[in-house]
Scaffold this active site. Structure first.
Site: not given
Ligand SMILES: Cc1ncc(COP(=O)(O)O)c(C=O)c1O
Lengths: 423, 155
Positions: A139, A216, A219, A242, A380
């Protein structure tokens, strides 16, 4: 007396009871002139999950009865609020099987947690020519903070590829590891492909060279049991919204010896031991990394969300979601012209797809008219969408409250898209 | 609700989306600008041949959804042969068509009424606010190209 114990695997997951906990799931969308439209089919939980009544109530109750700033007052409410806030730290620690709540730093989001590590650890311990290894399926939240560090310190970013199913190329990863590697930052579950990465093996290979690893878990933490000690993660990040909790909550898990040697990320109240213009001393982690008033009410909500997840059982949730993924994958693959992106074995309940001859943006608009909420775009993760040569995709993601009937609704709405476009 | 879908995806739009007109890169183009919507990944290059203040040729290439592709295609049809001022007036008027109720439309100088008639088919996007960017993407890029910029500024 009946001493027979029911086989736990025979206890069926009561998804209708679960759904009743989520007020929003009973609404319709696209209502017109008082006439109800279509029932909401929410298949976008990978972007953000809906909230159960238990979370909403916990936050309301806290605001009505116990709200106050924390860590600052001798008065009754401040202490009550502080106790409840700190209790959530303990819940998060247990949720991740962290050795202690000292390992848990609250942030605003997963994004902020990665930025914290990049900024604090990265600036203190990485220098020009050092390498950070990420994967192609990150991401942007786990790419851009390292690029900022690249611009700032001259570190280099190395990228682990995936195969056509979306499986991480472990051999390529092992080859990328070198004396120059100073940090590995890899997703534990891809938000586009659903691929679950072999975290334990990734960490083991890095540790052979003394390199710390950040996962990370934005998910992964939603769809299965995470044990940071078992995989031997050095850092692990997740994001509350999430996990059926509120926005504004994120978590950084860190091994304590690492956290302890890291400089502060932001400066402000709550993170200092003493402040003077001759010199300021900082508190120990996690407080050191929690400058300013945090999202107190939201953290209380996150605690309720974790309780909720535990009450259903993480294995039971994972089994339910896996069933939905298998069912939807089978049905959707039967639709001619549908291509599923991401077919790694053991993947999470995330289903990205394209429909031949129809742009995902148009797919999204049309299925939405049938009440089906999916995400369209690059999710993203632009480098990944280039890798698969498909550009943007549509993505359905399954959560603890989704049903097979909703998977059917997805499939029939996709068939409608094809009919609409004559594709 | 399905009526609104039909309103958005009119036959003309589906046709232009599938068989875009002026989908090429003219050798003698002397202006070009990129239009990009990072959220959904739509990406177009708009090519203009400007001579003595007149758009002698206009074409485009790239990848996008049915709405953005059809809109780009129709834009090339109506803008060709216009003066710079006429093209800009069309852009402003079209932008109003996609974003504002009739009574709020501004006066952007004389516009080709026949062209606007043709573009009316795009007005269905007003019911789909998230799709307005798709409909106006190529127009923003065309406008940028006339102004001598190499990409449409994202609003
Ligand atoms: C794999 C992953 N990493 C990071 C994020 C970022 O999460 P957040 O926007 O809540 O910081 C997301 C979700 O958008 C994600 O799916």
């Amino acid at each position: 007396m009946d001493t027979q114990i029911a086989d736990p695997t025979l206890i069926t997951y009561d998804v209708e009871r679960v759904r009743a906990d989520f007020p929003v799931l009973s609404r319709t969308v696209h209502d017109k002139k008082g006439k109800p439209g279509k029932p909401l089919v929410y298949l976008d939980s990978a972007a953000s999950a809906q909230k159960p009544r238990q979370v909403i109530d916990a936050m309301t109750r806290f605001l009505e009865e116990d709200y106050s700033n924390i860590h600052r007052g001798v008065h009754f409410l401040s202490q009550t609020a502080t106790d409840q806030f700190e209790a959530v730290r303990g819940k998060v620690a247990r949720f991740l099987n962290a050795p202690s709540e000292r390992n848990i730093v609250f942030t605003r989001s997963a994004t902020e947690a990665v930025n914290l590590v990049a900024h604090s650890y990265g600036r203190a311990f990485l220098s020009e020519g050092d390498e950070v290894i990420v994967s192609i399926m990150e991401h942007h939240a786990n790419i851009v903070p390292w690029q900022l560090l690249q611009a700032d310190k001259g570190v280099r970013i190395k990228v682990v590829p995936v195969d056509d199913r979306g499986v991480l190329d472990l051999d390529a990863y092992a080859d990328l590891l070198s004396d120059r590697t100073k940090l590995v930052a890899i997703t534990h579950c891809s938000n586009v492909l659903g691929t679950v990465t072999p975290a334990k093996e990734i960490a083991r290979l890095a540790h052979e060279r003394g390199v710390p690893v950040l996962f990370d878990g934005s998910q992964a933490a939603v769809h299965g049991v995470v044990d940071v000690q078992n995989i031997d993660a050095d850092f692990y990040v997740m994001t509350g919204h999430k996990l059926y909790g509120p926005t504004g909550t994120g978590v950084l898990y860190g091994k304590y010896d690492l956290l302890k040697k890291m400089p502060p990320y932001q400066g402000g109240g709550d993170m200092i031991e003493s402040v003077s213009f001759e010199g300021t001393t900082f508190k120990l982690p996690p407080a050191r990394f929690e400058a300013g008033t945090p999202a107190i009410t939201e953290v209380i909500g996150l605690g309720a969300a974790l309780d909720y997840i535990e009450s259903l059982g993480r294995e039971a949730i994972a089994a339910h979601e896996h069933d939905l993924l298998r069912y939807a994958t089978e049905k959707l693959s039967q639709v001619e012209g549908v291509r599923i992106i991401g077919t790694a074995p053991g993947k999470g309940p995330i289903l990205s797809f394209t429909v031949e001859g129809v742009h995902p943006h148009d797919v999204g608009t049309i299925v939405d008219q049938y009440g089906v909420a999916v995400r369209v775009g690059r999710h993203c993760a632009e480098p990944l969408s280039e890798r698969f040569g498909v550009g943007p995709t549509a993505r359905a993601s399954f959560a603890l409250y989704n049903t097979r009937a909703e998977a059917d609704a997805l499939v029939s709405s996709v068939i409608a898209v094809k009919e609409f476009f004559g594709a | 609700m399905m009526d609104e879908l039909r309103e958005l995806y009119q036959e003309v739009i589906l046709d232009h989306g599938k068989n875009p007109r002026n989908f090429r890169h003219p050798d003698d183009a002397n202006r070009e600008a990129k239009g990009e919507n990072p959220m959904c990944g739509d990406r177009f290059m708009i090519y203009l041949k400007l001579k003595d203040g007149v758009v002698e040729d206009v074409a485009f290439q790239g990848r996008g959804c049915a709405i953005s592709t059809a809109s780009a295609s129709m834009m090339t049809e109506v803008v060709k042969g216009k003066t710079e001022a006429e093209a800009k007036a069309l852009f402003e008027t079209f932008h109003d068509l996609c974003t504002k109720d009739d009574h709020e439309h501004g006066d952007h100088g004389p516009v080709d009424e026949e062209a606007m008639e043709k573009l009316m088919v795009m007005s269905g996007v007003r019911q789909f606010p998230v799709r307005v960017k798709c409909a106006t993407l190529a127009w923003h890029a065309m406008n940028a190209a006339i102004e001598g910029q190499d990409k449409a500024s994202s609003e």
